[in-house]
Enzyme design. Structure first.
Site, PDB file in Angstrom:
ATOM      1  CB  CYS A  79      11.159  -1.768  -9.436  1.00  0.00           C
ATOM      2  SG  CYS A  79      11.303  -3.611  -9.656  1.00  0.00           S
ATOM      3  CD  GLN A 269       1.533 -22.026 -14.401  1.00  0.00           C
ATOM      4  OE1 GLN A 269       2.118 -20.922 -14.394  1.00  0.00           O
ATOM      5  NE2 GLN A 269       1.270 -22.634 -15.633  1.00  0.00           N
ATOM      6  CD  GLU A 319       8.223 -30.881 -20.379  1.00  0.00           C
ATOM      7  OE1 GLU A 319       9.169 -30.300 -20.928  1.00  0.00           O
ATOM      8  OE2 GLU A 319       7.142 -30.638 -20.354  1.00  0.00           O
ATOM      9  CG  ASP A 375       0.498 -25.880 -19.598  1.00  0.00           C
ATOM     10  OD1 ASP A 375       0.663 -24.488 -20.078  1.00  0.00           O
ATOM     11  OD2 ASP A 375       0.986 -25.832 -18.401  1.00  0.00           O
ATOM     12  CB  CYS A 437       2.453 -18.512 -20.883  1.00  0.00           C
ATOM     13  SG  CYS A 437       3.952 -19.328 -21.746  1.00  0.00           S
TER      14      CYS A 437
END
Length: 484
Positions: A79, A269, A319, A375, A437
């Protein structure tokens, strides 16, 4: 050591061991760990580097551990979902911290004044979000469900997956049997998993209408395994519950008395255990006071916005997705207490805006806020950081960066530059907490803020959101050093 053995110095971003031959040529060795002496088989050669696969270990790292999943490894059919199961989880965190620091220095040309203790949590059973591919293999008369094989378009023959919640891992073989027995087994390419605190939702992508018999099979599976089925016939906007009613899909942030409903295709998340700690640390570092206004950039469903609304005077969430902004407003209303009640959320509004097209003029429209929470997705927040820098330069009587770096006047004019009075009245945030991230885009944006925008990087640290993978999440704090 045997002739040709390689000493591994470090790990790269793909969790490959890095060695150098006597002539200085770099060799990336899959499966090797720092401090090890290994032999490897080269499968790709370039002028300055080679890529190889581990064949023998002559001196083993003290941080090497036995992988927790039978499908992990370098063997055929392995995998490709995880890359670091052979490295102790604490050492994985150290590698990710080093990646963050290296990116800040080499890409951002800065060092953090303080290194935050890494955020880490359970190493197994943490993955509450996953996109599982589905394939009916007619030649073998079987169904495969899971992640792709290493470097392959084929699916791994996964019977368990220890990074998924245990009850989901235990469902992989029953799911294979379910799909194999359906009329539509050839037209079901994907199952998207979304676990809330009490609900396990699965979104079944289907390329053709499902028969009544297949719908009955899904309902029977749901009754037996406690699954909430959602169906997706085309794009994300077609996702709908198989059967209305039942418990809501949501997760809680108990430190703030917040419950966040969400749809299974909404961004949340992957790791709820880490998310709770992430929100707590972000708010602690932001240190919001009752008389302060805060802007939450890339606010999503309000994961940070609503906790911030328990502490601030006023909050704005911004956003890019209209749908997410609508759900943010709904979540705000659902978590609002009656007037005068303890824990009542402060005045909060939500705005839909493409943050990748941010300009100094647009930034002024959002007003003055003492604190920012940023973020962004993997692309980072370059346009936002550049707008801050441009306003900083304009306040000092300097040209914006495009003009300062030799850009033409037309390019500078296209930035929608505000008038001098508006610029003079605006104040940049005193503190920014940036949750990332992607360490490369964080470093790029940090370089703008620190080297050109009047900020210092007062703290930064890694967040191990995805144990056993090479994915690096992090958090950084920027404090204003220029008097405004």
């Amino acid at each position: 050591m045997p002739a040709g053995a390689l000493e591994i110095d470090s790990l790269d971003l793909e969790a490959q061991g890095v060695a150098r031959r006597a002539d200085g040529k770099v060799v990336f060795v899959e499966g090797a760990l720092p401090t090890e002496w290994v032999s490897a088989s080269t499968f790709k050669r370039k002028n300055n580097w080679e890529q190889a696969t581990l064949t023998d270990i002559h001196r083993e790292s003290s941080q090497r551990v036995r992988p927790g999943c039978p499908h992990f490894g370098l063997h055929p059919g392995a995998c490709g979902g995880c890359k670091m199961q052979h490295l102790h989880p604490m050492a994985q965190v150290a590698v990710k911290q080093r990646v963050l620091e290296d990116n800040l220095w080499h890409l951002g040309k800065l060092k953090s004044e303080t290194i935050l203790r890494p955020i880490e949590g359970p190493a197994w059973g943490y993955r509450y979000r996953a996109r599982l591919s589905v394939r009916y293999v007619a030649k073998k008369g079987t169904v495969l469900i899971g992640f792709h094989e290493r470097k392959s378009r084929y699916l791994a023959d996964m019977q368990v997956c220890p990074v998924l919640p245990p009850h989901v891992s235990a469902m992989l073989m029953p799911l294979r049997a379910l799909i194999g027995g359906m009329d539509a087994r050839d037209t079901l390419p994907q199952i998207e998993l979304a676990c809330g605190d009490a609900v396990t939702a699965m979104v079944l992508r289907h390329l053709a209408p499902l028969s009544e018999a297949d719908l009955g099979r899904l309902r029977a599976f749901a009754d037996q395994h406690g699954v909430q089925w959602w169906l997706q016939s085309k794009g994300p906007d077609t996702v709908k519950l198989l059967d209305e009613g039942g418990p809501a899909l949501d997760y809680a942030l108990p430190d703030y008395g917040i419950v966040m409903p969400f749809r299974p295709t909404d961004f949340t998340q992957v790791n709820p255990h880490i998310n709770r700690v992430l929100v707590r640390r972000a708010l602690r570092l932001l240190d919001v006071q009752r008389d302060e206004r805060v802007i939450d950039w890339f606010c999503g469903l309000g994961n940070f916005t609503l906790p911030l609304a328990t502490q601030a005077r006023e909050v704005r969430g911004i956003e890019g997705s209209e749908a997410l902004v609508a759900r943010s407003r709904e979540n705000y209303e659902k978590n609002q207490r009656p007037a005068g009640a303890a824990g009542r959320l402060c005045a909060t509004d939500f705005v839909a805006r493409n943050l990748f097209d941010m300009t100094p003029g647009l930034l002024l429209q959002d007003g003055i806020a003492e604190k920012w929470l940023v973020d962004p997705p993997r692309e980072g927040a370059f346009a936002l950081a550049k707008a801050v820098v441009d306003l900083h330069r304009l306040r000092q009587g300097l040209p914006v960066m495009a003009a300062a770096e030799g850009g033409d006047a037309a390019a500078a004019a296209a930035l929608d530059l505000p008038d001098a009075a508006a610029v003079a009245a605006w104040r940049p945030p005193r503190r920014i907490v940036y949750v990332s991230c992607n360490p490369a885009t964080l470093a790029r944006d940090a370089g703008l803020l620190v080297n050109h925008g009047g900020y210092r990087c007062s703290a930064a640290g890694a967040v191990n959101m995805f144990p056993h993978t090479a994915h690096v999440e992090s958090m950084a704090v920027f404090d204003r050093v220029v008097a405004d």
